[in-house]
Design a protein around this motif. Structure first.
Motif, short mmCIF file in Angstrom:
data_model
loop_
_atom_site.label_atom_id
_atom_site.label_comp_id
_atom_site.label_asym_id
_atom_site.label_seq_id
_atom_site.Cartn_x
_atom_site.Cartn_y
_atom_site.Cartn_z
N LEU A 1 -2.29 -18.69 26.57
CA LEU A 1 -2.60 -18.15 28.22
C LEU A 1 -2.60 -16.64 28.27
CD1 LEU A 1 0.44 -20.44 29.70
CD2 LEU A 1 -2.06 -20.83 29.90
N ALA A 2 -1.97 -16.00 27.41
CA ALA A 2 -2.23 -14.35 27.37
C ALA A 2 -3.61 -14.29 26.99
CB ALA A 2 -1.04 -13.79 26.50
N ALA A 3 -4.24 -14.94 26.08
CA ALA A 3 -5.60 -14.75 25.81
C ALA A 3 -6.32 -14.85 27.02
CB ALA A 3 -6.11 -15.58 24.37
N ALA A 4 -6.15 -16.25 27.72
CA ALA A 4 -7.10 -16.54 28.62
C ALA A 4 -7.07 -15.73 29.81
CB ALA A 4 -6.67 -17.76 29.44
N ALA A 5 -5.75 -15.12 29.93
CA ALA A 5 -5.79 -14.06 31.22
C ALA A 5 -6.13 -12.69 30.76
CB ALA A 5 -4.21 -13.86 31.70
N GLY A 6 -6.46 -12.38 29.59
CA GLY A 6 -7.06 -10.95 29.11
C GLY A 6 -5.88 -10.00 28.78
N ILE A 7 -4.58 -10.58 28.52
CA ILE A 7 -3.47 -9.65 28.24
C ILE A 7 -3.63 -8.94 26.77
CG2 ILE A 7 -0.97 -9.75 27.93
CD1 ILE A 7 -0.79 -11.93 30.21
N GLU A 8 -3.46 -8.09 26.51
CA GLU A 8 -3.42 -7.21 25.54
C GLU A 8 -2.23 -7.74 24.58
OE1 GLU A 8 -6.27 -6.11 24.28
OE2 GLU A 8 -7.35 -6.22 26.25
N ARG A 9 -2.32 -7.46 23.25
CA ARG A 9 -1.20 -7.72 22.34
C ARG A 9 -0.09 -6.75 22.66
NH1 ARG A 9 -1.05 -11.13 18.20
NH2 ARG A 9 -2.83 -12.19 17.65
N GLY A 10 -0.17 -5.49 22.82
CA GLY A 10 0.99 -4.69 23.05
C GLY A 10 1.49 -4.67 24.48
N ASP A 11 0.93 -5.49 25.45
CA ASP A 11 1.42 -5.54 26.61
C ASP A 11 2.66 -6.15 27.06
OD1 ASP A 11 1.78 -4.98 29.54
OD2 ASP A 11 -0.11 -5.46 30.00
N ASP A 12 3.63 -5.59 26.24
CA ASP A 12 5.07 -6.60 26.72
C ASP A 12 5.48 -6.76 28.17
OD1 ASP A 12 4.89 -6.55 23.89
OD2 ASP A 12 6.57 -5.02 23.62
N THR A 13 5.26 -5.92 28.85
CA THR A 13 5.39 -6.12 30.46
C THR A 13 4.86 -7.57 30.93
OG1 THR A 13 5.80 -3.97 30.44
CG2 THR A 13 5.71 -5.18 32.69
N GLU B 1 6.31 -20.15 39.38
CA GLU B 1 6.17 -19.50 40.58
C GLU B 1 4.39 -20.27 40.71
OE1 GLU B 1 3.85 -17.56 43.49
OE2 GLU B 1 3.61 -16.79 41.49
N ALA B 2 4.21 -20.64 41.96
CA ALA B 2 2.60 -21.46 42.02
C ALA B 2 1.47 -20.47 42.09
CB ALA B 2 2.96 -22.14 43.46
N GLY B 3 1.60 -19.00 42.54
CA GLY B 3 0.81 -18.22 42.60
C GLY B 3 0.58 -17.90 41.14
N LEU B 4 1.29 -17.75 40.23
CA LEU B 4 1.18 -17.27 38.92
C LEU B 4 0.21 -18.48 38.25
CD1 LEU B 4 1.40 -15.61 36.46
CD2 LEU B 4 3.87 -16.49 36.11
N LEU B 5 0.95 -19.48 38.43
CA LEU B 5 0.08 -20.75 37.70
C LEU B 5 -1.34 -21.10 38.14
CD1 LEU B 5 3.10 -23.35 37.48
CD2 LEU B 5 2.23 -21.63 35.71
N ALA B 6 -1.59 -20.63 39.43
CA ALA B 6 -3.04 -20.84 39.93
C ALA B 6 -3.73 -19.80 39.25
CB ALA B 6 -2.92 -20.75 41.43
N ARG B 7 -3.23 -18.47 38.89
CA ARG B 7 -4.10 -17.62 38.38
C ARG B 7 -4.28 -17.93 36.79
NH1 ARG B 7 -0.65 -14.19 41.56
NH2 ARG B 7 0.61 -13.92 39.81
N LEU B 8 -3.40 -18.65 36.23
CA LEU B 8 -3.55 -19.02 34.75
C LEU B 8 -4.24 -20.19 34.60
CD1 LEU B 8 0.20 -18.70 33.50
CD2 LEU B 8 -1.68 -17.19 32.86
N TYR B 9 -4.34 -21.25 35.62
CA TYR B 9 -5.36 -22.08 35.63
C TYR B 9 -6.82 -21.96 35.77
CZ TYR B 9 -7.69 -26.54 37.18
OH TYR B 9 -8.28 -27.60 37.30
N ALA B 10 -7.07 -20.73 36.40
CA ALA B 10 -8.33 -20.14 36.54
C ALA B 10 -8.74 -19.26 35.54
CB ALA B 10 -8.48 -19.16 37.95
N ALA B 11 -7.96 -18.65 34.74
CA ALA B 11 -8.07 -18.00 33.74
C ALA B 11 -8.37 -19.02 32.44
CB ALA B 11 -6.94 -17.30 33.29
N LEU B 12 -7.80 -20.18 32.33
CA LEU B 12 -8.13 -21.08 31.44
C LEU B 12 -9.43 -21.64 31.55
CD1 LEU B 12 -4.93 -23.39 31.24
CD2 LEU B 12 -5.83 -21.50 29.48
N ARG B 13 -10.11 -21.67 32.82
CA ARG B 13 -11.44 -22.25 33.02
C ARG B 13 -12.42 -21.15 32.81
NH1 ARG B 13 -11.92 -26.77 36.47
NH2 ARG B 13 -13.83 -25.83 37.23
N ALA B 14 -12.14 -19.73 32.79
CA ALA B 14 -12.89 -18.88 32.45
C ALA B 14 -12.05 -17.85 31.50
CB ALA B 14 -13.79 -18.01 33.84
N PRO B 15 -11.78 -17.96 30.38
CA PRO B 15 -10.81 -17.09 29.53
C PRO B 15 -11.55 -15.70 29.30
CG PRO B 15 -11.84 -18.76 28.19
CD PRO B 15 -12.18 -19.15 29.62
N ALA B 16 -10.75 -14.86 29.22
CA ALA B 16 -11.12 -13.60 28.95
C ALA B 16 -11.47 -13.24 27.51
CB ALA B 16 -9.93 -12.29 29.42
#
Length: 245
Positions: free
Chosen positions: A39-51, A107-122
């Protein structure tokens, strides 16, 4: 509370939670750290971004084993890029022809963003290792108002057609679910699989709870057998007449 469900299917998968040095093992089902990494890869989260990772790691996780696959072992060799020296022989394990339904609740908003990211992964998506791409689209859908257990119980069976044909005589199939425990469940095991950091310098994981449950799902490929005809023996009537006379 909403639940995002995902189909994890491919020729090979590998979900290691305790791999060390030259022996890289795999668990029998996807790990939370592996799915959060996807999910982090789909959302474009970098490896060192622990937050940003902490936000995803706070999601509750579960997985259903729709098709367990088989464990295979591979030996790999490599040479040092600079010196050309041979590197140690490594032993790596994979799951072949496995299919899982993974789910995260939050939370619904976060999951909606992750669903969109899976459809067009970074970044490209992998099933545990870079050598294991998914064979089908990963995203299944979002279920609003469902619990993690209910979502995993209601999602249609995702096994491959050839595997479903093996069970065509069964109207339902029983599948194993591995998920994080609720507060009132006292039979939980613990697994060091809660991701804290994916930093290349120091990956860190904490313990999380895991309970094993069984759910029953419908088999849409059931073949209804015709009832067997009663055996007809013409001499039975004669024997019955003889006994009555």
């Amino acid at each position: 509370m909403s639940v995002l469900t995902m189909r994890l299917a491919g020729p090979l998968q590998s979900w290691g939670s305790s791999a060390r040095f030259i022996r890289r093992t795999t668990e029998a089902a996807p790990t939370k750290s592996g799915v959060i990494g996807l999910l982090a890869a789909a959302a474009g989260i970098e490896r060192g971004d622990d937050t940003a990772l902490a936000t995803l790691a706070g999601l509750r996780f579960g997985v259903r084993i729709d098709q367990p696959g088989s464990r295979v072992r591979d030996f790999q060799t490599a040479h040092h890029l600079v010196t050309g020296d041979s590197m140690p022989l490594t032993e790596r394990f994979y799951l072949a022809d496995a299919v899982f339904v993974a789910a995260v609740a939050g939370e619904a908003g976060l999951l909606a963003r992750l669903y969109a990211a899976l459809r067009a992964p970074a970044y490209p998506l992998f099933l545990g290792r870079r050598s294991c791409p998914p064979a089908q689209p990963v995203e299944l859908g979002i279920r609003d108002g469902d619990s993690l257990h209910l979502a995993l119980a209601d999602e249609p069976w995702q096994a491959a057609a050839w595997y479903r044909r093996r069970h065509r005589g069964e109207a339902t199939v029983s599948l194993t679910v591995l998920r994080e425990a609720d507060e009132d469940e006292g039979d939980a095991d613990h697994q060091r699989d809660q991701p804290l950091s994916f930093s290349a310098e120091q990956r860190r994981h904490a313990l999380r709870t895991v309970v094993s449950r069984t759910v029953t799902v419908l088999n849409s490929d059931t073949v209804h057998r015709r009832p067997e005809r009663p055996v007809h023996e013409p001499f039975d009537a004669l024997e019955e007449s003889a006994r009555c006379s």
